[in-house]
Design a protein around this motif. Structure first.
Motif, mmCIF file in Angstrom:
data_model
loop_
_atom_site.group_PDB
_atom_site.id
_atom_site.type_symbol
_atom_site.label_atom_id
_atom_site.label_comp_id
_atom_site.label_asym_id
_atom_site.label_seq_id
_atom_site.Cartn_x
_atom_site.Cartn_y
_atom_site.Cartn_z
ATOM 1 N N ALA A 87 0.837 -1.201 0.000
ATOM 2 C CA ALA A 87 0.000 0.000 0.000
ATOM 3 C C ALA A 87 0.872 1.252 0.000
ATOM 4 O O ALA A 87 0.649 2.179 -0.783
ATOM 5 C CB ALA A 87 -0.933 -0.007 1.212
ATOM 6 N N GLU A 88 1.883 1.262 0.865
ATOM 7 C CA GLU A 88 2.751 2.439 0.938
ATOM 8 C C GLU A 88 3.553 2.615 -0.347
ATOM 9 O O GLU A 88 3.676 3.726 -0.863
ATOM 10 C CB GLU A 88 3.690 2.318 2.140
ATOM 11 C CG GLU A 88 4.558 3.554 2.323
ATOM 12 C CD GLU A 88 5.450 3.440 3.537
ATOM 13 O OE1 GLU A 88 5.093 4.030 4.561
ATOM 14 O OE2 GLU A 88 6.503 2.773 3.442
ATOM 15 N N ALA A 89 4.081 1.518 -0.882
ATOM 16 C CA ALA A 89 4.920 1.591 -2.082
ATOM 17 C C ALA A 89 4.150 2.070 -3.306
ATOM 18 O O ALA A 89 4.735 2.676 -4.209
ATOM 19 C CB ALA A 89 5.549 0.223 -2.362
ATOM 20 N N THR A 90 2.852 1.819 -3.334
ATOM 21 C CA THR A 90 2.034 2.208 -4.493
ATOM 22 C C THR A 90 1.137 3.407 -4.179
ATOM 23 O O THR A 90 0.276 3.747 -4.991
ATOM 24 C CB THR A 90 1.170 1.018 -4.964
ATOM 25 O OG1 THR A 90 0.336 0.587 -3.886
ATOM 26 C CG2 THR A 90 2.048 -0.126 -5.442
ATOM 27 N N ASP A 91 1.343 4.017 -3.013
ATOM 28 C CA ASP A 91 0.576 5.197 -2.587
ATOM 29 C C ASP A 91 -0.930 4.935 -2.634
ATOM 30 O O ASP A 91 -1.703 5.716 -3.175
ATOM 31 C CB ASP A 91 0.944 6.410 -3.445
ATOM 32 C CG ASP A 91 0.538 7.716 -2.771
ATOM 33 O OD1 ASP A 91 0.458 7.756 -1.532
ATOM 34 O OD2 ASP A 91 0.294 8.706 -3.506
ATOM 35 N N ARG A 92 -1.308 3.768 -2.071
ATOM 36 C CA ARG A 92 -2.711 3.394 -1.986
ATOM 37 C C ARG A 92 -3.021 2.990 -0.551
ATOM 38 O O ARG A 92 -2.137 2.835 0.261
ATOM 39 C CB ARG A 92 -3.016 2.202 -2.913
ATOM 40 C CG ARG A 92 -2.831 2.500 -4.382
ATOM 41 C CD ARG A 92 -3.216 1.338 -5.254
ATOM 42 N NE ARG A 92 -2.294 0.222 -5.043
ATOM 43 C CZ ARG A 92 -2.508 -1.012 -5.473
ATOM 44 N NH1 ARG A 92 -3.604 -1.316 -6.137
ATOM 45 N NH2 ARG A 92 -1.622 -1.976 -5.261
ATOM 46 N N THR A 93 -4.288 2.804 -0.273
ATOM 47 C CA THR A 93 -4.679 2.272 1.030
ATOM 48 C C THR A 93 -4.636 0.750 0.956
ATOM 49 O O THR A 93 -4.627 0.166 -0.139
ATOM 50 C CB THR A 93 -6.110 2.709 1.415
ATOM 51 O OG1 THR A 93 -7.034 2.104 0.503
ATOM 52 C CG2 THR A 93 -6.256 4.231 1.408
ATOM 53 N N VAL A 94 -4.657 0.113 2.094
ATOM 54 C CA VAL A 94 -4.736 -1.347 2.126
ATOM 55 C C VAL A 94 -6.030 -1.804 1.458
ATOM 56 O O VAL A 94 -6.052 -2.802 0.733
ATOM 57 C CB VAL A 94 -4.629 -1.877 3.576
ATOM 58 C CG1 VAL A 94 -5.024 -3.344 3.670
ATOM 59 C CG2 VAL A 94 -3.216 -1.672 4.110
ATOM 60 N N TYR A 95 -7.103 -1.056 1.662
ATOM 61 C CA TYR A 95 -8.381 -1.394 1.043
ATOM 62 C C TYR A 95 -8.241 -1.431 -0.481
ATOM 63 O O TYR A 95 -8.743 -2.341 -1.139
ATOM 64 C CB TYR A 95 -9.461 -0.383 1.444
ATOM 65 C CG TYR A 95 -9.815 -0.454 2.908
ATOM 66 C CD1 TYR A 95 -10.875 -1.228 3.359
ATOM 67 C CD2 TYR A 95 -9.060 0.244 3.857
ATOM 68 C CE1 TYR A 95 -11.193 -1.306 4.706
ATOM 69 C CE2 TYR A 95 -9.370 0.171 5.206
ATOM 70 C CZ TYR A 95 -10.438 -0.602 5.625
ATOM 71 O OH TYR A 95 -10.754 -0.686 6.959
ATOM 72 N N GLU A 96 -7.545 -0.444 -1.044
ATOM 73 C CA GLU A 96 -7.345 -0.399 -2.497
ATOM 74 C C GLU A 96 -6.454 -1.547 -2.970
ATOM 75 O O GLU A 96 -6.699 -2.134 -4.027
ATOM 76 C CB GLU A 96 -6.741 0.945 -2.904
ATOM 77 C CG GLU A 96 -7.688 2.113 -2.722
ATOM 78 C CD GLU A 96 -7.040 3.470 -2.851
ATOM 79 O OE1 GLU A 96 -7.744 4.407 -3.263
ATOM 80 O OE2 GLU A 96 -5.832 3.612 -2.529
ATOM 81 N N VAL A 97 -5.436 -1.869 -2.190
ATOM 82 C CA VAL A 97 -4.561 -2.993 -2.535
ATOM 83 C C VAL A 97 -5.366 -4.285 -2.572
ATOM 84 O O VAL A 97 -5.246 -5.092 -3.498
ATOM 85 C CB VAL A 97 -3.373 -3.109 -1.548
ATOM 86 C CG1 VAL A 97 -2.630 -4.420 -1.713
ATOM 87 C CG2 VAL A 97 -2.423 -1.926 -1.711
ATOM 88 N N LEU A 98 -6.221 -4.481 -1.571
ATOM 89 C CA LEU A 98 -7.011 -5.712 -1.494
ATOM 90 C C LEU A 98 -8.051 -5.820 -2.607
ATOM 91 O O LEU A 98 -8.471 -6.918 -2.951
ATOM 92 C CB LEU A 98 -7.687 -5.825 -0.124
ATOM 93 C CG LEU A 98 -6.738 -6.104 1.038
ATOM 94 C CD1 LEU A 98 -7.453 -5.944 2.369
ATOM 95 C CD2 LEU A 98 -6.114 -7.492 0.912
ATOM 96 N N GLY A 156 -7.469 -5.078 -5.693
ATOM 97 C CA GLY A 156 -6.784 -5.449 -6.933
ATOM 98 C C GLY A 156 -5.876 -6.643 -6.728
ATOM 99 O O GLY A 156 -6.117 -7.505 -5.883
ATOM 100 N N ASP A 157 -4.823 -6.673 -7.517
ATOM 101 C CA ASP A 157 -3.832 -7.740 -7.402
ATOM 102 C C ASP A 157 -2.829 -7.370 -6.318
ATOM 103 O O ASP A 157 -2.330 -6.253 -6.289
ATOM 104 C CB ASP A 157 -3.095 -7.927 -8.732
ATOM 105 C CG ASP A 157 -4.006 -8.463 -9.824
ATOM 106 O OD1 ASP A 157 -4.935 -9.211 -9.486
ATOM 107 O OD2 ASP A 157 -3.776 -8.129 -10.998
ATOM 108 N N TYR A 158 -2.545 -8.315 -5.462
ATOM 109 C CA TYR A 158 -1.532 -8.112 -4.432
ATOM 110 C C TYR A 158 -0.726 -9.392 -4.307
ATOM 111 O O TYR A 158 -1.183 -10.472 -4.700
ATOM 112 C CB TYR A 158 -2.156 -7.704 -3.090
ATOM 113 C CG TYR A 158 -3.184 -8.663 -2.546
ATOM 114 C CD1 TYR A 158 -2.809 -9.718 -1.716
ATOM 115 C CD2 TYR A 158 -4.530 -8.513 -2.852
ATOM 116 C CE1 TYR A 158 -3.763 -10.605 -1.221
ATOM 117 C CE2 TYR A 158 -5.479 -9.390 -2.360
ATOM 118 C CZ TYR A 158 -5.090 -10.434 -1.544
ATOM 119 O OH TYR A 158 -6.019 -11.310 -1.051
ATOM 120 N N ALA A 159 0.467 -9.252 -3.790
ATOM 121 C CA ALA A 159 1.364 -10.397 -3.689
ATOM 122 C C ALA A 159 1.608 -10.751 -2.228
ATOM 123 O O ALA A 159 1.818 -9.868 -1.392
ATOM 124 C CB ALA A 159 2.697 -10.062 -4.360
#
Length: 191
Positions: free
Chosen positions: A25-36, A38-41
């Protein structure tokens, strides 16, 4: 974020997953909600519900957690910390403050283990020190979030005073310069 090939299970795996989500989330300047959304590793999956809860909770409280980190880590600003350390501290502090069913000592031990797995050689000692200072305050009944917010407000007020003083000094210097120029101009007219 390097993973030194550790394989975790149970809640340790959940914490490792939460750390990975916070990092992404921090590396892509998004929230955890936004990461979840989409695609996450994840180094190991599927995503554990405890890990998801920790990641979402730490993300929701990021400002308060960063204030606690800043108030506790006097030699390092939060922005200068390695990303793994910063996110591991956020995760651990969230768990210490909000997850009553886990003992604080367990959270600290688990965080040190994650620091060994994902951080630098200095990370485990740094993480242990910061979390130990917070735990000590909590043991004494200190509301570490309220204390951190108070210190943050005091720091901001102090910076405002310094800015006002500098601005005031600049206005005085400008006025003195204008008077000096005016006096020179007056002197020119007398010739």
């Amino acid at each position: 974020m390097s993973n030194k090939h550790h394989h975790f299970g149970g809640r340790t795996l959940a914490r490792a997953q939460a750390l990975q989500l916070l990092f992404q989330a921090e590396a892509t300047d998004r929230t955890v909600y936004e990461v979840l959304e989409g695609d996450y590793a994840l180094s190991q999956g599927p995503l554990d519900p405890f890990g998801e809860m920790l990641a979402r909770g730490a993300d929701d409280m990021r400002h308060e957690l960063d204030a606690v980190i800043s108030a506790t880590s006097s030699n390092w600003s939060v922005s200068r910390m390695p990303s793994v350390d910063r996110n591991l501290l956020r995760l651990a502090l969230y768990e210490m403050l909000e997850v009553d069913e886990v003992a604080i000592a367990v959270t600290i031990d688990e965080s040190v283990e994650l620091a060994k797995a994902f951080g630098s050689d200095e990370s485990p000692k740094f993480i242990n020190g910061v979390l130990g200072r917070v735990a000590s305050k909590m043991d004494k009944g200190v509301d570490v979030v309220a204390e951190a917010k108070r210190l943050e407000a005091e720091r901001a007020a102090h910076e405002d005073v310094e800015d006002d003083e500098c601005e005031g000094a600049g206005v005085e210097a400008r006025d003195e310069a204008a008077e000096a120029v005016g006096a020179d101009d007056e002197g020119l007219g007398e010739e």
